[in-house]
Write a protein that holds these residues in place. Structure first.
Motif, PDB file in Angstrom:
ATOM      1  N   LEU A   1       6.969  -3.125  -5.665  1.00 44.58           N
ATOM      2  CA  LEU A   1       5.675  -3.802  -5.695  1.00 44.58           C
ATOM      3  C   LEU A   1       5.798  -5.217  -6.254  1.00 44.58           C
ATOM      4  CD1 LEU A   1       3.323  -0.921  -6.824  1.00 44.58           C
ATOM      5  CD2 LEU A   1       3.081  -2.292  -4.731  1.00 44.58           C
ATOM      6  N   ALA A   2       6.540  -5.360  -7.329  1.00 46.66           N
ATOM      7  CA  ALA A   2       6.725  -6.692  -7.916  1.00 46.66           C
ATOM      8  C   ALA A   2       7.444  -7.616  -6.936  1.00 46.66           C
ATOM      9  CB  ALA A   2       7.484  -6.591  -9.239  1.00 46.66           C
ATOM     10  N   MET A   3       8.474  -7.098  -6.262  1.00 50.28           N
ATOM     11  CA  MET A   3       9.212  -7.896  -5.293  1.00 50.28           C
ATOM     12  C   MET A   3       8.332  -8.264  -4.094  1.00 50.28           C
ATOM     13  SD  MET A   3      12.513  -6.862  -2.984  1.00 50.28           S
ATOM     14  CE  MET A   3      11.481  -5.698  -2.095  1.00 50.28           C
ATOM     15  N   LEU A   4       7.584  -7.303  -3.578  1.00 49.64           N
ATOM     16  CA  LEU A   4       6.720  -7.562  -2.426  1.00 49.64           C
ATOM     17  C   LEU A   4       5.617  -8.558  -2.759  1.00 49.64           C
ATOM     18  CD1 LEU A   4       6.473  -3.915  -1.080  1.00 49.64           C
ATOM     19  CD2 LEU A   4       7.424  -5.869   0.179  1.00 49.64           C
ATOM     20  N   ALA A   5       5.063  -8.448  -3.948  1.00 44.57           N
ATOM     21  CA  ALA A   5       4.016  -9.392  -4.355  1.00 44.57           C
ATOM     22  C   ALA A   5       4.588 -10.807  -4.459  1.00 44.57           C
ATOM     23  CB  ALA A   5       3.390  -8.963  -5.679  1.00 44.57           C
ATOM     24  N   SER A   6       5.813 -10.918  -4.930  1.00 43.01           N
ATOM     25  CA  SER A   6       6.465 -12.217  -4.997  1.00 43.01           C
ATOM     26  C   SER A   6       6.703 -12.778  -3.597  1.00 43.01           C
ATOM     27  CB  SER A   6       7.794 -12.098  -5.748  1.00 43.01           C
ATOM     28  OG  SER A   6       8.468 -13.331  -5.771  1.00 43.01           O
ATOM     29  N   GLN A   7       7.140 -11.933  -2.693  1.00 47.75           N
ATOM     30  CA  GLN A   7       7.361 -12.357  -1.309  1.00 47.75           C
ATOM     31  C   GLN A   7       6.045 -12.738  -0.633  1.00 47.75           C
ATOM     32  OE1 GLN A   7       9.491  -9.014   0.331  1.00 47.75           O
ATOM     33  NE2 GLN A   7      11.463  -9.739  -0.446  1.00 47.75           N
ATOM     34  N   LEU A   8       4.984 -11.995  -0.918  1.00 48.09           N
ATOM     35  CA  LEU A   8       3.665 -12.320  -0.369  1.00 48.09           C
ATOM     36  C   LEU A   8       3.217 -13.697  -0.843  1.00 48.09           C
ATOM     37  CD1 LEU A   8       1.077 -11.500   1.171  1.00 48.09           C
ATOM     38  CD2 LEU A   8       0.279 -10.462  -0.966  1.00 48.09           C
TER      39      LEU A   8
ATOM     40  N   GLN B   1       0.837  -1.201   0.000  1.00 49.64           N
ATOM     41  CA  GLN B   1       0.000   0.000   0.000  1.00 49.64           C
ATOM     42  C   GLN B   1       0.876   1.258   0.000  1.00 49.64           C
ATOM     43  OE1 GLN B   1      -2.255  -1.061   3.496  1.00 49.64           O
ATOM     44  NE2 GLN B   1      -4.052  -1.637   2.278  1.00 49.64           N
ATOM     45  N   ALA B   2       1.945   1.234   0.791  1.00 51.03           N
ATOM     46  CA  ALA B   2       2.866   2.377   0.840  1.00 51.03           C
ATOM     47  C   ALA B   2       3.561   2.574  -0.510  1.00 51.03           C
ATOM     48  CB  ALA B   2       3.897   2.176   1.947  1.00 51.03           C
ATOM     49  N   ALA B   3       3.963   1.487  -1.146  1.00 59.21           N
ATOM     50  CA  ALA B   3       4.619   1.585  -2.459  1.00 59.21           C
ATOM     51  C   ALA B   3       3.649   2.118  -3.509  1.00 59.21           C
ATOM     52  CB  ALA B   3       5.182   0.230  -2.871  1.00 59.21           C
ATOM     53  N   ILE B   4       2.390   1.727  -3.423  1.00 60.17           N
ATOM     54  CA  ILE B   4       1.387   2.223  -4.372  1.00 60.17           C
ATOM     55  C   ILE B   4       1.261   3.738  -4.262  1.00 60.17           C
ATOM     56  CG2 ILE B   4      -1.105   2.269  -4.836  1.00 60.17           C
ATOM     57  CD1 ILE B   4      -1.051  -0.797  -4.258  1.00 60.17           C
TER      58      ILE B   4
END
Length: 102
Positions: free
Chosen positions: A26-33, A7-10
């Motif tokens: 965002l791409a990295m965080l989504a992968s980690q999620l 949300q912060a990155a968005i």
């Protein structure tokens, strides 16, 4: 949490000087999620499947990603698209929220 970080990155996507790094994050965080979600034990996965709060959070996150993609330079839009695709896979993998998300 991954969702709060996303949300912060968005929010940073609205700042042209921060948007490239934010989109990559965002791409990295989504992968980690996704990695985190598939590593959960069965009881925790089931808890998430039935959580309306989780369903709303991921649905709102997906909508925010969709809204920020339009009008972005190609490289930024590509990373936002990766994040959105990974979020969709995570939702499907965990079967989160059923009718709320889909």
């Amino acid at each position: 949490s991954y969702v709060r970080d996303m949300q912060a990155a968005i929010q940073l996507l609205d700042k042209p000087e921060d948007a490239p790094a934010a989109a990559a994050d965002l791409a990295m965080l989504a992968s980690q999620l996704f990695d985190f979600a598939i590593a959960l034990d069965a009881p925790r996965q089931e808890e998430l499947q039935h959580s309306m709060e989780t369903a709303r959070l991921v649905a709102d996150l997906g909508s925010a990603l969709d809204e920020r993609t339009e009008g972005q330079p190609k490289s930024i839009a590509l990373n936002i698209g990766k994040a959105r695709a990974l979020l969709d896979v995570t939702i499907r993998q965990l079967e989160i929220g059923g009718p709320v998300v889909h």
